[in-house]
Scaffold this active site. Structure first.
Site, PDB file in Angstrom:
ATOM      1  CG  ASP A  11      -3.470  -3.580  -3.476  1.00  7.33           C
ATOM      2  OD1 ASP A  11      -4.026  -2.659  -3.883  1.00  7.33           O
ATOM      3  OD2 ASP A  11      -2.069  -3.513  -3.625  1.00  7.33           O
ATOM      4  CD  GLU A  50      -4.506   4.101  -8.027  1.00  3.47           C
ATOM      5  OE1 GLU A  50      -4.570   3.052  -7.091  1.00  3.47           O
ATOM      6  OE2 GLU A  50      -5.112   3.807  -9.165  1.00  3.47           O
ATOM      7  CG  HIS A  51      -0.350   6.833  -4.007  1.00  3.51           C
ATOM      8  ND1 HIS A  51       0.658   6.018  -3.559  1.00  3.51           N
ATOM      9  CD2 HIS A  51      -0.421   6.401  -5.443  1.00  3.51           C
ATOM     10  CE1 HIS A  51       1.224   5.323  -4.566  1.00  3.51           C
ATOM     11  NE2 HIS A  51       0.920   5.708  -5.741  1.00  3.51           N
ATOM     12  CG  ASP A  54      -4.632   2.326   0.286  1.00  3.52           C
ATOM     13  OD1 ASP A  54      -3.642   2.839  -0.128  1.00  3.52           O
ATOM     14  OD2 ASP A  54      -4.403   0.996  -0.194  1.00  3.52           O
ATOM     15  CB  SER A 101       0.522 -10.671  -8.668  1.00  9.13           C
ATOM     16  OG  SER A 101       1.912 -10.099  -8.348  1.00  9.13           O
TER      17      SER A 101
HETATM   18  C1  GLA Z   1      -0.376  -0.147  -4.007  1.00  8.65           C
HETATM   19  C2  GLA Z   1      -0.564  -0.407  -2.564  1.00  8.65           C
HETATM   20  C3  GLA Z   1      -1.909  -0.062  -2.058  1.00  8.65           C
HETATM   21  C4  GLA Z   1      -2.385   1.523  -2.670  1.00  8.65           C
HETATM   22  C5  GLA Z   1      -1.612   1.663  -4.122  1.00  8.65           C
HETATM   23  C6  GLA Z   1      -2.035   3.121  -4.708  1.00  8.65           C
HETATM   24  O1  GLA Z   1      -1.050  -1.265  -4.788  1.00  8.65           O
HETATM   25  O2  GLA Z   1      -0.493  -1.817  -2.170  1.00  8.65           O
HETATM   26  O3  GLA Z   1      -2.171  -0.217  -0.669  1.00  8.65           O
HETATM   27  O4  GLA Z   1      -1.646   2.312  -1.569  1.00  8.65           O
HETATM   28  O5  GLA Z   1      -0.570   1.137  -4.441  1.00  8.65           O
HETATM   29  O6  GLA Z   1      -3.229   3.411  -4.621  1.00  8.65           O
END
Ligand code: GLA
Length: 398
Positions: free
Chosen positions: A183, A38-39, A41, A138
């Site tokens: 995503d 998480e966080h 990418d 979404s």
């Molecule tokens: C959102 C962003 C992703 C990623 C997540 C956290 O979904 O769109 O690119 O940074 O937050 O992991």
């Protein structure tokens, strides 16, 4: 014959009703839930999401009444007309305001602009069942479904990672969200039954890792609106960039988990944001993703669950993107004895938690979480068992 998934039925039905039985191009793309990473990418790190069996569907037909695209979004009962020469007014840096519920216009304009649509005239109908604003992507499902259907309608096939990058640019340049690639990439390239181990830096690479059969994935929506999400997300991205600069690394995910105390970073702030906890989260999370992918390959679901729990603690205490409702779902799951592990998923600040339930126990666990949540907050949350589905695809329309 298996019936079409519900989002496809709704998009096709609405398109037929509005425009009749014309030749149509159709594509669907899934939302996602992230298991780990998480966080990471946008810090050049790795992620481990799955595509879920909730999706967005775009149906397109040509018309010859001028170079305009009429787009109808079934779920919002909203329609807008786009002209090729006017798409730039939807750019994030040129928009003066967007009324709530109208952000979809920026996604459409972004996809049309970046795919260099200059004609022919298009009728487009979009419907989906990925809950909006819950952190299940979404918006990525929307962009990817549209870009995939448009690629077919315009005869512009593209590599799925190239398409994912285009949709990420739509977020940056049109929606104004400085997101990473996770995503859009998982929505483009996932395969059923597998998580995607994606390396989010050039050259982007990925592999598919099988989900352990001893686990079922439960998504629990806290129904906490993610109102602060976009500003707080942008602040974290800026903080991470500043920290990478101070540490002299291109990607923060490359920094070693530094001993704190004497380092420069320990005293550094950006807009009131302490940088050291951001570095601690990103560097340890990067290590956890690799450990989780290895655990999945070894079928070690207990280890995978423990890594989810550690990730949640780090997101809560270091990165500070959780909230008490998400913490409650995670704690309840972990204490129930029915889950291998749990964490918040996506950007945070509300939205959903992902729970790795013992196989066969997801239903019981969902009931347990719902009643604890109700007791604690006097309102419900919304649990949903999901399957790891496949990425975006065009499908035949008879
Ligand atoms: C959102 C962003 C992703 C990623 C997540 C956290 O979904 O769109 O690119 O940074 O937050 O992991």
């Amino acid at each position: 014959m298996t019936p079409l998934p519900i989002a496809r039925q709704r998009a096709l039905g609405a398109h037929r009703e509005r425009y009749g039985c014309v030749k149509r191009f159709a594509a669907a793309a899934p939302g996602r839930v992230n298991l780990l990473g998480e966080h990471t990418d946008y810090n050049g790190g790795d992620v481990l999401p799955i595509a879920i069996n909730l999706e967005c569907c775009a149906v397109i037909s040509h018309h010859d009444a001028g170079t305009r695209a009429e787009v109808h979004v079934v779920d919002l009962c909203d329609t807008a007309v786009f002209k090729a020469d006017d798409l730039d007014v939807y750019r994030a840096d040129q928009r003066t305001h967007a009324a709530p519920g109208e952000s979809w216009r920026a996604y459409v304009a972004g996809v049309l602009a970046l795919m260099e649509w200059r004609g022919p005239g298009l009728h487009i109908t979009i419907a989906g069942d990925v809950p909006r604003g819950s952190g299940l992507s979404s918006s990525a499902a929307f962009e990817v479904a549209l870009a995939t259907a448009l690629g077919q309608a315009l005869g512009q096939p593209s590599d799925p990672i190239v398409r994912a990058r285009l949709c990420q640019r739509v977020e940056h340049e049109f929606a104004g969200v400085p997101c990473g690639l996770m995503d859009q990439a998982v929505s483009c390239v996932a395969i059923p039954g597998h998580a995607l181990h994606l390396r989010c830096r050039e050259p982007v690479s990925f592999r598919h890792v099988p989900l352990p059969p001893a686990a079922e994935v439960l998504v629990v929506d806290t129904l906490v609106p993610r109102t602060l999400a976009s500003t707080a997300y942008a602040a974290r991205v800026a903080g991470c960039r500043a920290a990478a600069g101070l540490l002299g690394v291109r990607h923060l995910a490359d920094a070693s988990p530094i001993p704190f105390g004497e380092s420069l970073i320990d005293r550094a702030h950006v807009s009131g944001e302490d940088l050291a906890p951001l570095v601690r989260h990103v560097t340890t999370e990067q290590a956890r993703v690799n450990a989780a992918a290895a655990a999945m390959e070894a079928g070690d679901v207990a280890r995978l669950g423990a890594l989810l729990n550690e990730s949640h603690a780090s997101l809560r205490d270091e990165y500070r993107v959780s909230c008490r409702e998400l913490d409650c779902v995670v704690d309840t799951s972990v204490r129930s004895g029915l889950a291998w592990g749990a964490k918040m998923t996506g950007a945070g600040f509300g939205g959903c938690a992902v729970v790795l339930a013992h196989a066969g126990a997801a239903h019981r666990l969902a009931e347990h979480i719902t009643s604890s949540f109700q007791r604690r907050f006097g309102r419900s949350c919304s649990p949903l068992a999901v399957q790891a589905g496949g990425g975006a695809a065009c499908f035949d329309v008879d």
